[in-house]
Enzyme design. Structure first.
Site, short mmCIF file in Angstrom:
data_model
loop_
_atom_site.label_atom_id
_atom_site.label_comp_id
_atom_site.label_asym_id
_atom_site.label_seq_id
_atom_site.Cartn_x
_atom_site.Cartn_y
_atom_site.Cartn_z
N ASP A 1 -120.00 46.79 -3.60
CA ASP A 1 -118.75 46.47 -4.29
C ASP A 1 -119.09 45.56 -5.48
O ASP A 1 -119.63 44.48 -5.29
CB ASP A 1 -117.80 45.76 -3.33
CG ASP A 1 -116.36 45.70 -3.85
OD1 ASP A 1 -116.10 46.25 -4.93
OD2 ASP A 1 -115.52 45.09 -3.17
N ASP B 1 -115.91 51.08 -9.00
CA ASP B 1 -116.70 49.87 -8.73
C ASP B 1 -117.14 49.70 -7.28
O ASP B 1 -117.66 48.65 -6.91
CB ASP B 1 -115.93 48.62 -9.17
CG ASP B 1 -114.63 48.42 -8.40
OD1 ASP B 1 -114.12 49.40 -7.82
OD2 ASP B 1 -114.12 47.29 -8.37
N GLU B 2 -116.95 50.72 -6.43
CA GLU B 2 -117.43 50.57 -5.06
C GLU B 2 -117.77 51.94 -4.46
O GLU B 2 -117.22 52.96 -4.86
CB GLU B 2 -116.42 49.84 -4.17
CG GLU B 2 -115.09 50.51 -4.04
CD GLU B 2 -114.16 49.79 -3.07
OE1 GLU B 2 -114.63 49.29 -2.02
OE2 GLU B 2 -112.96 49.74 -3.35
#
Length: 358
Positions: free
Chosen positions: A13, A106-107
């Site tokens: 993350d 983003d993860e």
């Protein structure tokens, strides 16, 4: 009776992703409270850690955020930049495993039960990935490592920013028991409120409920809540796009100089490649062998077959025939690699077959 297989799942993350990209690209914003989003009549899409200290959060109305933090700097989002950075990060993930499941820009989840680098510890893989992300993008990431997706995601939040946490199988249930249910992935604010009204505040409270009780109040989701309260989650890491190739390579502790050693090395390297083919149902027609000599010169040999490689024996035979084309050796060999390309992808991944420590 055989022990159940232990998976190794990493959840990566990025830390305050959009805001961190803006601070990276505009040095004058570093150290300041930053919100990505519209100043007027909008919502905060992302908040820097400096802004979060004032209580500014994503999805918060911009006017509320401005009241909480008078010095808050608003920046318009640049999705083209975020997507490009996300692509760079994804490339790093795919160096370690084709089993990458993005959740957003983003993860992502990574299944590294077996991995393309032959690294035994998932925690070391996570540390190396985070270091490479920082080197390539200038951004920090946090990671959670565990034996299932639910715990890996919980773990990635535990030491943010720029940290990582391992939850091994023997500690999973206790870790869950100690957390508030509002922190559980899959338990939204409204569900958390409902649980609180029913006297369920922590993982331990959730574990104390019967399956019948949870199904009565939460329907089909009750089965999921019953499982995660015990640290159980059988969901697979499912990639959302086919991989163009799969390969593995090894740098040897000592340079190899005998043909028998080279052939042995090839046989060991291709194990990871064939393992992935078995687990994912993927198959490739082109076999490539990579040789890096002691002086760092690299040569490759490839062969495209009429049909996808259907067995380990065919992969080994083809790989050995290719590497034998460099015999007799003119110099020592420091690295060997085997890869498959021209891939066709089969059914969803089967459960991992190797049991390795986290």
């Amino acid at each position: 009776m055989a022990e159940p297989e232990i998976r190794k799942i990493i959840h990566v993350d990025m830390d305050a992703f959009y805001a961190s990209v803006e601070q990276r690209d505009a040095p004058e914003l570093r150290g300041k409270p930053v919100a990505v989003g519209g100043r007027e009549r909008g919502v905060v899409m992302a908040a820097s850690y400096e802004a979060r200290k004032f209580g500014v959060r994503s999805a918060m109305p911009s006017a509320t955020a401005q009241r909480l933090c008078a010095e808050l700097v608003f920046v318009k989002p640049r999705f083209d930049v975020y997507k490009e950075v996300s692509r760079q990060i994804r490339e790093i993930f795919l160096d370690y495993t084709p089993l990458v499941e993005p959740l957003s820009l983003d993860e992502a989840y990574l299944d590294v039960t077996t991995n393309l680098k032959g690294m035994p510890l998932a925690s070391e893989i996570a540390r190396e990935i985070r270091a490479r992300i920082l080197e390539r993008t200038g951004l920090t990431a946090s990671a959670g490592i565990s034996y299932n997706k639910f715990l890996a995601k919980l773990a990635s939040d535990h030491r943010k920013p720029n940290g990582q946490t391992v939850i091994p199988p023997e500690k999973g249930p206790a870790f869950v028991e100690g957390l508030p249910v509002a922190k559980f992935h899959g338990v939204g604010p409204k569900t958390a409120e409902k649980m609180n009204r029913l006297g369920i505040h922590s993982g331990a409270d959730l574990k104390a409920q019967s399956l019948e009780f949870l199904e009565q109040y939460f329907g089909k989701a009750g089965t999921y809540y019953y499982a995660i309260a015990r640290g159980q989650d059988d969901r697979q890491v499912v990639p959302n796009r086919p991989r163009k190739s799969v390969g593995s390579e090894t740098t040897f502790m000592q340079d190899l100089d005998r043909p028998a050693e080279i052939e042995e090395g090839i046989a060991s390297v291709l194990e990871d490649v064939w393992s992935y083919c078995q687990r994912t149902g993927a198959a490739g027609r082109t076999v490539t062998v990579k040789i890096k000599y002691a002086d760092f010169q690299i040569v490759t040999r490839s062969r495209t077959l009429s049909e996808p490689v259907s067995s380990r024996e065919i992969l080994e035979r083809t790989s050995l025939e290719l590497v034998r084309t460099v015999f007799p050796l003119e110099k020592r060999v420091r690295l060997l690699g085997v890869s498959l390309s021209n891939m066709s992808n089969g059914p969803e991944p089967a459960p991992p077959q190797l049991t390795l420590g986290l």
